[in-house]
Design an enzyme around this catalytic site. Structure first.
Site, PDB file in Angstrom:
ATOM      1  N   ASN A 147      33.468  48.569  32.747  1.00  0.00           N
ATOM      2  CA  ASN A 147      33.345  50.019  32.582  1.00  0.00           C
ATOM      3  C   ASN A 147      31.880  50.358  32.862  1.00  0.00           C
ATOM      4  O   ASN A 147      31.024  50.140  32.016  1.00  0.00           O
ATOM      5  CB  ASN A 147      33.745  50.403  31.148  1.00  0.00           C
ATOM      6  CG  ASN A 147      33.432  51.859  30.833  1.00  0.00           C
ATOM      7  OD1 ASN A 147      33.186  52.661  31.742  1.00  0.00           O
ATOM      8  ND2 ASN A 147      33.430  52.212  29.546  1.00  0.00           N
ATOM      9  N   LYS A 161      30.520  53.188  33.120  1.00  0.00           N
ATOM     10  CA  LYS A 161      30.048  54.436  32.493  1.00  0.00           C
ATOM     11  C   LYS A 161      29.307  55.286  33.550  1.00  0.00           C
ATOM     12  O   LYS A 161      29.733  55.316  34.701  1.00  0.00           O
ATOM     13  CB  LYS A 161      29.182  54.118  31.272  1.00  0.00           C
ATOM     14  CG  LYS A 161      29.899  53.138  30.331  1.00  0.00           C
ATOM     15  CD  LYS A 161      29.279  53.027  28.984  1.00  0.00           C
ATOM     16  CE  LYS A 161      30.073  52.020  28.169  1.00  0.00           C
ATOM     17  NZ  LYS A 161      29.691  51.983  26.776  1.00  0.00           N
ATOM     18  N   HIS A 194      38.220  56.880  25.873  1.00  0.00           N
ATOM     19  CA  HIS A 194      37.068  56.066  25.469  1.00  0.00           C
ATOM     20  C   HIS A 194      36.332  56.782  24.338  1.00  0.00           C
ATOM     21  O   HIS A 194      36.263  58.013  24.312  1.00  0.00           O
ATOM     22  CB  HIS A 194      36.130  55.856  26.669  1.00  0.00           C
ATOM     23  CG  HIS A 194      35.063  54.852  26.386  1.00  0.00           C
ATOM     24  ND1 HIS A 194      33.927  55.178  25.684  1.00  0.00           N
ATOM     25  CD2 HIS A 194      34.977  53.529  26.666  1.00  0.00           C
ATOM     26  CE1 HIS A 194      33.178  54.094  25.555  1.00  0.00           C
ATOM     27  NE2 HIS A 194      33.797  53.079  26.143  1.00  0.00           N
ATOM     28  N   GLU A 200      33.339  57.327  23.788  1.00  0.00           N
ATOM     29  CA  GLU A 200      32.272  58.262  24.206  1.00  0.00           C
ATOM     30  C   GLU A 200      32.864  59.608  24.616  1.00  0.00           C
ATOM     31  O   GLU A 200      32.244  60.656  24.408  1.00  0.00           O
ATOM     32  CB  GLU A 200      31.446  57.627  25.336  1.00  0.00           C
ATOM     33  CG  GLU A 200      30.554  56.514  24.791  1.00  0.00           C
ATOM     34  CD  GLU A 200      30.250  55.391  25.759  1.00  0.00           C
ATOM     35  OE1 GLU A 200      30.476  55.559  26.974  1.00  0.00           O
ATOM     36  OE2 GLU A 200      29.795  54.331  25.293  1.00  0.00           O
ATOM     37  N   GLU A 259      38.413  48.894  20.779  1.00  0.00           N
ATOM     38  CA  GLU A 259      36.955  48.905  20.861  1.00  0.00           C
ATOM     39  C   GLU A 259      36.376  49.481  19.570  1.00  0.00           C
ATOM     40  O   GLU A 259      36.245  50.710  19.436  1.00  0.00           O
ATOM     41  CB  GLU A 259      36.508  49.778  22.033  1.00  0.00           C
ATOM     42  CG  GLU A 259      36.954  49.273  23.384  1.00  0.00           C
ATOM     43  CD  GLU A 259      36.014  49.752  24.469  1.00  0.00           C
ATOM     44  OE1 GLU A 259      35.406  48.908  25.125  1.00  0.00           O
ATOM     45  OE2 GLU A 259      35.877  50.971  24.652  1.00  0.00           O
ATOM     46  N   GLY A 264      27.872  48.694  22.784  1.00  0.00           N
ATOM     47  CA  GLY A 264      26.486  48.863  23.215  1.00  0.00           C
ATOM     48  C   GLY A 264      25.456  48.481  22.168  1.00  0.00           C
ATOM     49  O   GLY A 264      24.278  48.792  22.314  1.00  0.00           O
ATOM     50  N   SER A 286      30.345  44.986  23.194  1.00  0.00           N
ATOM     51  CA  SER A 286      29.338  43.927  23.326  1.00  0.00           C
ATOM     52  C   SER A 286      29.926  42.595  23.778  1.00  0.00           C
ATOM     53  O   SER A 286      29.510  41.531  23.318  1.00  0.00           O
ATOM     54  CB  SER A 286      28.566  43.763  22.008  1.00  0.00           C
ATOM     55  OG  SER A 286      27.838  44.946  21.726  1.00  0.00           O
TER      56      SER A 286
HETATM   57  P1  PGA Z   1      29.593  47.489  25.840  1.00  0.00           P
HETATM   58  O1  PGA Z   1      30.572  48.729  26.101  1.00  0.00           O
HETATM   59  O2  PGA Z   1      30.244  46.274  26.469  1.00  0.00           O
HETATM   60  O3  PGA Z   1      28.303  47.871  26.500  1.00  0.00           O
HETATM   61  O4  PGA Z   1      29.481  47.330  24.356  1.00  0.00           O
HETATM   62  C1  PGA Z   1      31.969  48.596  26.036  1.00  0.00           C
HETATM   63  C2  PGA Z   1      32.643  49.904  26.340  1.00  0.00           C
HETATM   64  O5  PGA Z   1      32.113  50.968  25.976  1.00  0.00           O
HETATM   65  O6  PGA Z   1      33.740  49.923  26.952  1.00  0.00           O
END
Ligand code: PGA
Length: 251
Positions: A17, A19, A104, A106, A173, A179, A212
């Site tokens: 992903n 982003k 997601h 976000e 998630e 992140g 992560s």
């Molecule tokens: P990350 O993000 O691997 O940077 O923790 C995962 C995601 O938001 O899908």
């Protein structure tokens, strides 16, 4: 290595992903480094790149004939209309997109996404022949209050009303793990994913873990019997690290 506890029917799906990262030029550079690292990748796993809308066309052309699938990060629920700034499912299918990340955290946090709009997007995605990746997960506060199970069950139930579970991927998630470098313990992720599976009427839905995921924890993550793949943010941006994740070896 063969993992005797994982259902042989469920496909493993490793999705990057990106982003809001990478211009078209940067996306093309990524592929130049990434594709040669997939020569030994076992065929038991689907590799997906979920990229910004502006990168879809160039990747669609560059991935033609490759086994890497293309994904988007959102879609509107109407096929066309007066929705300034939105992108529809038929616009994605024409670019050979196969997967769409929906809900997601976000988008839920910053763009007003609700379980209801998630459900509408999933159904539109499936109607266009695309595969939705439904994201669910709890905040740190919800976890601390003991609400993880009820929240996840609510997100699953509301998100999947009228949805064909034969054409679906789910990503668990935990928001506090995204992140932050603070990965969820593998056995805890395995437990929550088992709970999600128990709420589904199709036992073969691939369920990913996300939050992560890195080259140094993917082997352990993929060794868990309930975890069928990973949704990878930060570590999918570099060809070497994402290739190492894709080429995981379950212990
Ligand atoms: P990350 O993000 O691997 O940077 O923790 C995962 C995601 O938001 O899908």
């Amino acid at each position: 290595m063969f993992n005797p506890t994982r259902s042989p029917v469920r496909k493993s799906v490793i999705a990057g992903n990106w982003k809001m990262y990478k211009t078209q030029t940067e996306a093309a550079e990524f592929l130049q480094g990434f594709l040669p690292l997939l020569e030994e990748t076992p065929g038991d796993r689907e590799v997906v790149l979920c990229v910004p809308f502006t990168d879809l066309e160039i990747l669609s052309r560059s991935l033609h004939g490759s086994s890497v699938r293309l994904g988007a990060q959102n879609v509107h629920w109407e096929p066309a209309g007066a929705y300034t700034g939105e992108i529809s499912a038929p616009m994605l299918t024409e670019l050979a997109v196969r997967y769409v990340i929906i809900g997601h955290s976000e988008r839920r946090q910053y763009f007003g996404e609700t379980d209801e709009t998630v459900n509408k997007r999933i159904r539109a995605t499936q109607s266009a022949g695309l595969v939705p990746i439904l994201c669910v997960g709890e905040t740190k506060q919800q976890r601390d209050r003991g609400e993880t199970e009820s929240l996840i069950c609510q997100q699953i139930e509301a998100g999947l009303i009228g949805v064909d579970q034969g054409n679906l991927v789910i990503a668990y998630e935990p928001i506090w793990a995204i992140g932050t470098g603070d990965t969820c313990e593998c056995n805890e992720a395995n437990r929550v994913i088992g709970l999600i599976r128990s709420r589904l009427n199709n036992p073969n839905v691939p369920i990913q873990y996300g939050g992560s995921v890195k080259p140094d924890n993917i082997d352990e993550i993929m060794s868990q019997p309930e975890i069928d793949g990973a949704l990878v943010g930060g570590a999918s941006l570099q060809p070497e690290s994402f290739a190492r994740i894709v080429n995981y070896q379950a212990i």
